[in-house]
Design an enzyme around this catalytic site. Sequence first.
Site, PDB file in Angstrom:
ATOM      1  CB  CYS A  49      -0.712   0.087   1.172  1.00 32.37           C
ATOM      2  SG  CYS A  49      -2.234   1.690   1.752  1.00 32.37           S
ATOM      3  CB  CYS A  52      -0.276   2.463   5.635  1.00 31.02           C
ATOM      4  SG  CYS A  52      -1.287   1.427   4.530  1.00 31.02           S
ATOM      5  CB  CYS A  98      -4.851  -0.286   2.740  1.00 31.99           C
ATOM      6  SG  CYS A  98      -3.365  -0.436   3.532  1.00 31.99           S
ATOM      7  CB  CYS A 101      -4.544   3.535   5.401  1.00 39.21           C
ATOM      8  SG  CYS A 101      -3.924   3.058   4.084  1.00 39.21           S
ATOM      9  CB  CYS A 121      -9.420  -3.614 -11.803  1.00 37.46           C
ATOM     10  SG  CYS A 121      -8.666  -3.339 -13.148  1.00 37.46           S
TER      11      CYS A 121
END
Length: 135
Positions: A49, A52, A98, A101, A121
């Site tokens: 991510c 984070c 995510c 976060c 995607c």
Amino acid sequence: MAVPKVIYTEEVWRRLLTPEQYHVLREQGTEPAFTGKYWDHKAPGLYRCAGCGLPLFSSETKFDSGTGWPSFYAPVAPEHIEMSDDYSLGMHRIEVHCAACGGHLGHVFPDGPPPTGLRYCINSAALSFEAKEAA
């Protein structure tokens, strides 16, 4: 195992992220197809991510979907992503976030390859890449 939550104020997010990353991760934006840095990226490694750093996808599950966005058939761990219903374009899609976060990553569709049949995607702007060390 539960993923620890990462919580920042919008002011902090704006300082930590580029404008494009902020738009995608915090405002549920989408980068134009075939423009992100990872859509045609083939190096071995781990996609994290961009907000984070939580590990999200392995290059081993990445495939060319022809859509212009990085596509994966599975996350590194199911608990690292969360999903929610998205009706923003007048149709039903499943949005992927995510788990740490809450950043918007992209969407998941039921038209991917085996073994899962899923296509995650994902926006390049939502990802950072960690290259695999050569053996």
